[in-house]
Design an enzyme around this catalytic site. Structure first.
Site, PDB file in Angstrom:
ATOM      1  CG  LEU A  68      -1.771  -1.158   0.860  1.00 55.40           C
ATOM      2  CD1 LEU A  68      -2.980  -1.375   2.192  1.00 55.40           C
ATOM      3  CD2 LEU A  68      -3.135  -1.364  -0.232  1.00 55.40           C
ATOM      4  CB  CYS A  69       4.866   1.417  -0.636  1.00 59.07           C
ATOM      5  SG  CYS A  69       5.437   2.159   0.593  1.00 59.07           S
ATOM      6  CG  HIS A  70       1.427   6.558  -1.900  1.00 63.36           C
ATOM      7  ND1 HIS A  70       0.965   6.598  -0.463  1.00 63.36           N
ATOM      8  CD2 HIS A  70       0.238   6.884  -2.216  1.00 63.36           C
ATOM      9  CE1 HIS A  70      -0.106   6.986  -0.312  1.00 63.36           C
ATOM     10  NE2 HIS A  70      -0.927   6.963  -1.392  1.00 63.36           N
ATOM     11  CG  MET A 110       6.564   2.112   4.049  1.00 65.78           C
ATOM     12  SD  MET A 110       7.153   1.373   5.886  1.00 65.78           S
ATOM     13  CE  MET A 110       7.543  -0.641   5.656  1.00 65.78           C
ATOM     14  CD  GLU A 111       9.313   5.254  -0.227  1.00 61.46           C
ATOM     15  OE1 GLU A 111       9.159   5.320   1.489  1.00 61.46           O
ATOM     16  OE2 GLU A 111       8.752   5.022  -1.014  1.00 61.46           O
ATOM     17  CG  ASP A 130      23.381 -13.737  -0.269  1.00 61.27           C
ATOM     18  OD1 ASP A 130      23.445 -14.643  -0.442  1.00 61.27           O
ATOM     19  OD2 ASP A 130      23.875 -13.202  -1.750  1.00 61.27           O
TER      20      ASP A 130
END
Lengths: 158, 158, 158, 158, 158, 158
Positions: free
Chosen positions: F75-77, F113-114, F128
């Site tokens: 739901l992130c723009h 969020m970024e 990793d």
């Protein structure tokens, strides 16, 4: 200038801060070419419509790739392209096809990488479609031709 | 052969049917180079570690791009790469950096496009990181060097 | 108008130049439906929460797809959506579920394709989740319902 | 069967376990159509080559979208397509263009979603390219036509 | 072992060659949790169905992210997942939600990164959906729980 | 506030309408760390340049992931980042590496969020690259440190 802008003063890669740059119209033109055997060039030129439109497919691939530039080039800023066009020019004397991409945006950063990425993918697509008949094709002279907008203004390849 | 395999007999583009091809080990090596001003080359070579590792970033970009090949090249089959490596060779006499990508898979189709796509994005990333100091850099001689595996066997650029 | 805007006067595809368009609020509403067997519809309606929320998954898929529109539709401009919502309406008489997507942006181009792409992926996701019990489901009447903003103003499907 | 396979017994969505399924050749054919005004259809049919090849662009978009299916449909397994082809059939009486996509793989899961996703994006691309002249176009009858391979064997839309 | 396998003997990153590894069934389980205010946890638990299913959305995001792992983690091999499931366990005493992801494939490389990437994106999605009410949530103890298959056999977090 | 903003009043997920928010400069800082065996930390610290630059690769992965946030978080723009930087701080006493990401934009929504997505992918990439020697590494304390811009103003983790 004694350092690359994409690194900070400890040598760490970063996405450069462009928040204070103004939103101006920016244009970049990139060119390059793919050299092939004369028979391959003839097949491409004969191809249109009925037999398969190599350059039409490559043009679409180039335009679509321009929109993926920031995903591919690590430190590139995402931006909203306002125009992309792709031309192919036949250079029969050299048995080559030149590709010329124009990319534009209204934004804070230039669109050189968008034009160059589209160009590269356009040429790679020609290679892909013709490689079964001519594996030795070469891509040459991929470079920025011209650039407008932003603080550095108008620049032209000499 | 009188037609490109990526088109059917009405000239329509398609993803060629490879279901009946056997899963063999396939290797492709692509090379190309980026030519720049001597001062730019010096900055890149001085750069390692402390001041910023241009070639290290370009190598990662190239490897990551190899995995996106089928998204970029319209008629390319998706495949699972088993190995990708990227070498940069300095050509001081020509003020250039050569890039050499090796890609491998065990599958039904060759990995030429994966090697060439990785190579192109590697060179584009060098361009991006250095363009503020040298906008006139050129990418040259991008081509397939060698290919093994599959029905067509071993091929080498002459 | 006697030519498609997505081609130039030589018939070459391009991303149309929108640099001079103004940034206005743009809204598009798209609708469509998926028709299924009554037993399938009953399973979906019974499903919520405890047994699996087909429509909840489809809604998320639709919203996420709206953000990928410019990657999928070749000549679509990238844009920054400011709002997306997805409604499902049960049409029991027809044994169908109607989907209605509203997409909005403040930008230079319309969001019709974003709404239609979200809608299509929403319906495809319903198909995917139910195909093991009803392979014959059909998607119908996918179309633009309404559009506001931009030079062409308000438009409504008749 | 009294539950959707994409949910576990608590109603939680999951990617179904297919590790024990055998690698067989799987084929899916999906069809659907876009209905438009007669004048729009005429423009598309006149368009080839010189004036812009709408269907050629849509075909490429469809093939490329087939490779993105697992990114768009939440619970779809990633798979390596071995063949994709896209046909457009003009239905002049109905002022429509039918699209027919065939997708194939050799793998553990079917390719219905790949065929349907390619089909949807192909039709959406036609809509995008023609929407400036005919905003009211509708996509209809998008469904699976036929499917072969896997445990469920041969299935045909009745 | 005195060197990381992801670098060659000159310290250059590469995608490790796995062509000679056998295709075995591989399973990885990753766990981690997000700690929040008790009121936030209560809102999430009350949320299901009628008021909004935070965990349902996070589960879909996690599953979809597992399929993008090789795009995000630079040296990760692309692989075809055969199963992904995501569980959320409420830890009321700690005001936390634990997430547990199981990923599986039949292939040449392990699926640890796929499980961990899905897990991370699942937790990030919970954060995103609740951040307007609780910006201070923390993600903790993200780690590999267990791994089976491949040369290294069964491994369990101690 | 008695409801999550990402759901409407029927509990349906949506991308929240931000059209009326003003374009302001927004900054977010996220931190987190990965704890490992002392021998692993030593290998990473010895690694730079000649033996392989784990943190250099992780930094690029983090920056690139920041640009994919809207694709991963449902739901992130989508937004255009104007700056991303990634720092790694060695915490020898705890045998850990802390990562700190700063993300910025000029836009209608925050970049929390970024920053958090970049951070998570940076830590996952360290995992990793080192997992062959230390499978038990743990990611801890991933959280938002600070946020500026937008209606909610300056916020700092207590």
């Amino acid at each position: 200038m004694n350092q690359f802008t994409h690194f900070d003063d400890r040598g760490h890669a970063r996405m450069v801060d462009v928040a204070d740059k103004s939103d101006t119209r920016r244009i970049a033109v990139a060119t390059g070419r793919i050299v092939m055997q004369p028979a391959t060039l003839k097949m491409i030129l004969d191809g249109n419509a009925k037999k398969g439109d190599v350059l039409g497919v490559a043009r679409i691939a180039a335009i679509m790739a321009s929109k993926r530039t920031a995903e591919l080039i690590p430190l590139c800023h995402p931006l909203a392209l306002t125009h992309v066009s792709v031309e192919f020019l036949v250079q029969e004397a050299d048995s080559a096809i030149e590709c010329r991409v124009t990319a534009e945006t209204v934004g804070k950063t230039g669109v050189e990488m968008e034009a160059l990425t589209a160009l590269s993918v356009g040429l790679l697509t020609i290679y892909d479609m013709c490689k079964a008949v001519d594996r030795g094709m070469r891509m040459e002279a991929i470079h920025l031709q011209e650039k407008q907008g932003g603080k550095s203004g108008h620049w032209r390849s000499s």
